[in-house]
Design a protein around this motif. Structure first.
Motif, PDB file in Angstrom:
ATOM      1  N   ASP A  41      42.145  70.882  35.284  1.00  0.00           N
ATOM      2  CA  ASP A  41      43.417  70.839  35.899  1.00  0.00           C
ATOM      3  C   ASP A  41      42.248  71.917  37.117  1.00  0.00           C
ATOM      4  O   ASP A  41      42.608  70.997  38.241  1.00  0.00           O
ATOM      5  CB  ASP A  41      44.805  72.420  36.815  1.00  0.00           C
ATOM      6  N   TYR A  42      41.468  72.372  37.570  1.00  0.00           N
ATOM      7  CA  TYR A  42      41.090  72.462  38.535  1.00  0.00           C
ATOM      8  C   TYR A  42      39.296  71.988  38.946  1.00  0.00           C
ATOM      9  O   TYR A  42      39.530  72.069  40.382  1.00  0.00           O
ATOM     10  CB  TYR A  42      40.949  74.132  38.272  1.00  0.00           C
ATOM     11  N   VAL A  43      39.400  71.307  37.785  1.00  0.00           N
ATOM     12  CA  VAL A  43      38.253  70.792  38.569  1.00  0.00           C
ATOM     13  C   VAL A  43      39.343  68.900  39.129  1.00  0.00           C
ATOM     14  O   VAL A  43      38.576  68.880  39.997  1.00  0.00           O
ATOM     15  CB  VAL A  43      37.744  69.636  37.259  1.00  0.00           C
ATOM     16  N   ASN A  44      40.073  68.853  38.410  1.00  0.00           N
ATOM     17  CA  ASN A  44      40.662  67.610  38.986  1.00  0.00           C
ATOM     18  C   ASN A  44      40.784  67.679  40.214  1.00  0.00           C
ATOM     19  O   ASN A  44      40.673  66.851  41.481  1.00  0.00           O
ATOM     20  CB  ASN A  44      41.929  67.016  38.173  1.00  0.00           C
ATOM     21  N   GLU A  45      40.908  68.624  40.580  1.00  0.00           N
ATOM     22  CA  GLU A  45      42.052  69.276  42.140  1.00  0.00           C
ATOM     23  C   GLU A  45      41.051  68.861  43.147  1.00  0.00           C
ATOM     24  O   GLU A  45      40.961  68.718  43.954  1.00  0.00           O
ATOM     25  CB  GLU A  45      42.896  70.853  41.591  1.00  0.00           C
ATOM     26  N   LEU A  46      39.967  68.963  42.950  1.00  0.00           N
ATOM     27  CA  LEU A  46      38.574  69.308  43.753  1.00  0.00           C
ATOM     28  C   LEU A  46      37.822  68.428  43.859  1.00  0.00           C
ATOM     29  O   LEU A  46      37.433  67.454  44.536  1.00  0.00           O
ATOM     30  CB  LEU A  46      37.715  70.627  43.064  1.00  0.00           C
ATOM     31  N   PHE A  47      37.428  67.380  42.414  1.00  0.00           N
ATOM     32  CA  PHE A  47      36.911  66.521  42.374  1.00  0.00           C
ATOM     33  C   PHE A  47      37.827  65.208  41.843  1.00  0.00           C
ATOM     34  O   PHE A  47      36.911  63.698  41.976  1.00  0.00           O
ATOM     35  CB  PHE A  47      35.307  66.452  41.883  1.00  0.00           C
ATOM     36  N   ALA A  48      39.013  65.489  41.684  1.00  0.00           N
ATOM     37  CA  ALA A  48      39.882  63.681  40.046  1.00  0.00           C
ATOM     38  C   ALA A  48      38.413  63.332  39.407  1.00  0.00           C
ATOM     39  O   ALA A  48      38.535  62.246  39.828  1.00  0.00           O
ATOM     40  CB  ALA A  48      39.704  63.108  41.278  1.00  0.00           C
ATOM     41  N   LEU A  49      37.792  64.306  38.496  1.00  0.00           N
ATOM     42  CA  LEU A  49      37.008  63.651  37.854  1.00  0.00           C
ATOM     43  C   LEU A  49      38.067  62.606  36.847  1.00  0.00           C
ATOM     44  O   LEU A  49      37.001  61.793  36.586  1.00  0.00           O
ATOM     45  CB  LEU A  49      35.682  64.817  37.192  1.00  0.00           C
TER      46      LEU A  49
END
Length: 310
Positions: free
Chosen positions: A117-125
């Protein structure tokens, strides 16, 4: 005659539409289904015009501007500049969002996040950002920018086939990790195609009529589907099976195209008037800021007024 550049007004209309979609006014749509069908249809129509038409309109304008932007610099600098304007804001706006995220998690309004979730919040991978949802658009737009050298070199048939592939993915809901929303590259490619011709025909009477038909035709079907059909199903009436999902998705694509054409003509009309200059200057200066911060502001307002029963 047009006194100002309408693209700045188009961006402002599109971003205000996204702001409206993400506001609690739009999220209360379910409650308005209890209203008479005519009232709900008007409410739904306004929301869909500014909501469904905003993102594709911004994607078309981005595609329209991408080719000339690439010609001004080498590709590595082009990618760097687009990363600074599209990716960096999502990362920077994550920092002031952290207190609100923890507050919502503490109150139970937001589930505890995983590392993904934190990765997607930053980069929406791999998925939508859980908090600043609007940044998925910037992510997909940045990926589109990476393919701009290919798009601008493709012949007309190649560009059409690429747009067709994006349309198929959007209609059949084919998920890829390259694009989170396939309709964004679809409309981005439309913008590149329009650059090869002209935007003038979009203001012709037949284009306005076609836009209205694309908006009202699928829109009427979707209003019916969202009100009468589902309401009758809830009341226990026997109705035919629901239409296939691809029919619904195709209707939304048509609705988006129609809304984008009408919104473009609205921007042209505003650009010709006395408010064209002020709106254009305001759009140039503040529209991107409104896009970046609106979810954070809305969340803060909801957190402030929720204890008062609002």
């Amino acid at each position: 005659t047009i006194q100002t550049d309408p693209t700045a007004i188009v961006r402002l209309i599109g971003i205000l539409g996204i702001d409206y979609v993400d506001s609690w006014l739009r999220s209360s749509m379910g409650e308005t289904k209890a209203a008479p069908a005519g009232i709900y249809a008007i409410y739904w129509g306004i929301g869909e015009f500014f909501g469904r038409g905003s993102t594709p309109l911004l994607a078309v304008i981005s595609g329209w501007l991408a080719g000339p932007s690439l010609k001004k610099r080498l590709y590595p600098r082009f990618v760097r500049d687009k990363a600074q304007t599209l990716v960096l804001p999502a990362v920077l706006w994550f920092v002031p969002s952290i207190p609100f995220i923890f507050m919502l998690q503490h109150t139970g309004s937001q589930p505890v996040w995983t590392a993904g979730d934190y990765v997607n919040e930053l980069f929406a991978l791999t998925g939508m950002p859980p908090f600043n949802m609007q940044f998925h658009f910037l992510r997909d737009l940045f990926v589109c920018m990476l393919f701009v050298p290919l798009f601008v070199q493709l012949p007309g048939i190649g560009l059409a086939l690429t747009a067709l592939a994006a349309l198929v993915c959007a209609v059949l809901d084919i998920r890829t990790y390259i694009f989170l929303k396939p309709f964004i590259p679809l409309f981005f490619i439309m913008g590149i195609a329009l650059r090869r011709g002209s935007l003038d025909f979009l203001s012709r009477w037949y284009a306005v009529v076609a836009g209205a038909a694309l908006y009202l035709g699928p829109g009427s079907f979707l209003v019916w589907l969202d009100t009468v059909y589902r309401r009758e199903q809830l009341l226990g009436f026997m109705l035919p099976g629901a239409p296939p999902e691809w029919v619904v998705n195709l209707s939304y694509v048509g609705l988006r195209i129609g809304a984008a054409i009408l919104a473009w003509n609205l921007a042209l009309w505003l650009a010709r008037g006395r408010w064209g200059g002020p709106l254009s200057r305001f759009g140039d200066r503040y529209s991107f800021l409104l896009f970046c911060c609106h979810v954070l502001i809305l969340r803060a307002l909801v957190g402030a007024f929720a204890p008062l029963g609002a």
